[in-house]
Scaffold this motif. Structure first.
Motif, PDB file in Angstrom:
ATOM      1  N   LEU A 203       0.889  -1.089   0.020  1.00  0.00           N
ATOM      2  CA  LEU A 203      -0.009   0.076  -0.184  1.00  0.00           C
ATOM      3  C   LEU A 203       0.824   1.158  -0.142  1.00  0.00           C
ATOM      4  N   VAL A 204       0.577   2.141  -0.945  1.00  0.00           N
ATOM      5  CA  VAL A 204       1.431   3.403  -1.164  1.00  0.00           C
ATOM      6  C   VAL A 204       0.199   4.566  -1.083  1.00  0.00           C
ATOM      7  N   ARG A 205       0.578   5.463  -0.084  1.00  0.00           N
ATOM      8  CA  ARG A 205      -0.099   6.668  -0.077  1.00  0.00           C
ATOM      9  C   ARG A 205       0.264   7.738  -0.813  1.00  0.00           C
ATOM     10  N   LEU A 206      -0.259   8.351  -1.848  1.00  0.00           N
ATOM     11  CA  LEU A 206       0.189   9.420  -2.719  1.00  0.00           C
ATOM     12  C   LEU A 206      -0.664  10.671  -2.481  1.00  0.00           C
ATOM     13  N   ALA A 207      -0.196  11.836  -2.499  1.00  0.00           N
ATOM     14  CA  ALA A 207      -0.795  12.963  -2.151  1.00  0.00           C
ATOM     15  C   ALA A 207      -1.836  13.164  -3.260  1.00  0.00           C
ATOM     16  N   LYS A 208      -1.599  13.356  -4.464  1.00  0.00           N
ATOM     17  CA  LYS A 208      -2.465  13.593  -5.748  1.00  0.00           C
ATOM     18  C   LYS A 208      -3.223  12.453  -6.319  1.00  0.00           C
ATOM     19  N   THR A 209      -2.495  11.429  -6.228  1.00  0.00           N
ATOM     20  CA  THR A 209      -3.164  10.013  -6.849  1.00  0.00           C
ATOM     21  C   THR A 209      -3.963   9.422  -5.837  1.00  0.00           C
ATOM     22  N   GLY A 210      -3.635   9.547  -4.522  1.00  0.00           N
ATOM     23  CA  GLY A 210      -4.370   8.726  -3.575  1.00  0.00           C
ATOM     24  C   GLY A 210      -3.702   7.430  -3.200  1.00  0.00           C
ATOM     25  N   PRO A 211      -4.272   6.608  -2.484  1.00  0.00           N
ATOM     26  CA  PRO A 211      -3.723   5.155  -2.130  1.00  0.00           C
ATOM     27  C   PRO A 211      -3.646   4.267  -3.421  1.00  0.00           C
ATOM     28  N   VAL A 212      -2.428   3.629  -3.302  1.00  0.00           N
ATOM     29  CA  VAL A 212      -2.056   2.624  -4.901  1.00  0.00           C
ATOM     30  C   VAL A 212      -1.967   1.298  -3.970  1.00  0.00           C
ATOM     31  N   LEU A 213      -2.692   0.316  -4.329  1.00  0.00           N
ATOM     32  CA  LEU A 213      -2.408  -1.055  -3.872  1.00  0.00           C
ATOM     33  C   LEU A 213      -1.605  -1.843  -4.927  1.00  0.00           C
ATOM     34  N   LEU A 214      -0.418  -2.399  -4.842  1.00  0.00           N
ATOM     35  CA  LEU A 214       0.373  -3.192  -5.801  1.00  0.00           C
ATOM     36  C   LEU A 214       0.099  -4.635  -5.232  1.00  0.00           C
ATOM     37  N   SER A 215      -0.443  -5.464  -6.119  1.00  0.00           N
ATOM     38  CA  SER A 215      -0.999  -6.683  -5.802  1.00  0.00           C
ATOM     39  C   SER A 215      -0.104  -7.729  -5.532  1.00  0.00           C
ATOM     40  N   GLY A 216       1.482  -7.774  -5.750  1.00  0.00           N
ATOM     41  CA  GLY A 216       1.991  -8.818  -5.958  1.00  0.00           C
ATOM     42  C   GLY A 216       1.247 -10.131  -6.823  1.00  0.00           C
ATOM     43  N   ASP A 217       1.453 -11.183  -6.194  1.00  0.00           N
ATOM     44  CA  ASP A 217       0.803 -12.319  -7.104  1.00  0.00           C
ATOM     45  C   ASP A 217      -0.636 -12.766  -6.445  1.00  0.00           C
ATOM     46  N   VAL A 218      -1.266 -11.949  -5.709  1.00  0.00           N
ATOM     47  CA  VAL A 218      -2.490 -12.502  -4.970  1.00  0.00           C
ATOM     48  C   VAL A 218      -3.446 -12.809  -5.999  1.00  0.00           C
ATOM     49  N   VAL A 219      -3.500 -11.943  -7.358  1.00  0.00           N
ATOM     50  CA  VAL A 219      -4.113 -12.475  -8.611  1.00  0.00           C
ATOM     51  C   VAL A 219      -3.146 -12.255  -9.647  1.00  0.00           C
TER      52      VAL A 219
END
Length: 278
Positions: A203-219
């Motif tokens: 989980l990466v929280r960015l000021a303009k973009t908002g929160p981003v979730l990078l999945s790994g290989d969950v799917v």
């Protein structure tokens, strides 16, 4: 061991108090770490959903800048694949066009500036170029790190790719549960086991973009969240399904952008390199 709830509550308190890193201090780049042509997609569903189908997976990595600190998320395919001829008879045909140091140089970042190397899990297509960054602390699920020493080795696990850490030359930070990387809620490694026993997402929280979730290989494909597609080679089916539910639940709660790292169309939710998300 931190739970997800604990991590998010702590992050909320820190941000409310002004202790968190200011939003403009966090930046995210999407890097190209290769592609994998899958000539028989059947192994990606234990309910035979993809029988007889083919698809090309992307292999994406990510650079996070937190003020002056740099963290790499996943290390892609091995550089030995650059210029290599694919095996025409293999089910999986990986290919790599450009290594990570070459891409990082385009934005003025040197390999020695990478202080943390977070890997979603221990498969060769996520740790392939790890040894390029021996000065970085390897952040990996404890159960996945243990598998590098297993006999026999699990599917897609190659200890030679993380030799500096196995030999004790480089620092390892084995993770159990969730981990607030910079102690301010801006970058949180999430426990999402199932594909492997120590699989994680970010989980990466960015000021303009908002929160981003990078999945790994969950799917591996966006539609697997809806059809609950579990690969036949996953470590645990029940954990796989629970981790899918967790990621989609977090995405809904935080209104986050959920990026499936292997889905060639899904990764376009983030800017193409060398542009970044802020």
């Amino acid at each position: 061991m931190k739970t997800m709830t604990t991590s998010l509550l702590a992050a909320a308190v820190l941000m409310a108090s002004g202790a968190a890193a200011s939003a403009d201090e966090v930046e995210l780049w999407r890097l190209d770490c290769g592609q994998i042509e899958v000539r028989n997609l059947d192994v990606f569903s234990d309910t035979f959903k993809y029988s007889g189908k083919t698809r090309t997976l992307t292999d994406s990595c990510y650079l996070i800048r937190h003020d002056k600190d740099y963290m790499l998320w996943d290390a892609g395919l091995p550089t030995a694949l650059i210029g290599a001829k694919a095996d025409a008879s293999a089910t999986f045909a990986p290919a790599l066009a450009e290594d990570l140091p070459t891409q990082l140089a385009k934005i003025g970042v040197k390999p020695e500036q990478i202080g943390r190397l977070g890997v979603s899990h221990n498969h060769f297509d996520h740790v392939g170029q790890a040894a390029t960054f021996p000065g970085a602390t390897l952040m990996i699920g404890a159960a996945d790190f243990a598998q590098f020493k297993a006999d026999p080795l699990p599917f897609a696990v190659d200890p030679n790719l993380i030799k500096p850490w196995l030999d004790g030359i480089a620092k390892v930070d084995p993770i159990s549960g969730d981990r607030d990387v910079f102690d301010d809620g801006s970058v949180v490694i999430l426990s999402t086991p199932g594909h492997t026993p120590g699989e994680t997402s970010l989980l990466v929280r960015l000021a303009k973009t908002g929160p981003v979730l990078l999945s790994g290989d969950v799917v591996h494909f966006e539609e697997q969240f809806a059809n609950r597609g579990v690969p036949t080679f996953n470590f645990d089916r029940a954990d796989s399904l629970a981790s899918m539910e967790r990621l989609t639940g977090i995405a809904e709660s935080l209104n986050a952008i959920l990026v499936v790292q292997h889905d060639a169309s899904d990764i376009n939710k983030l800017p193409a390199f060398p542009k970044s998300a802020k």
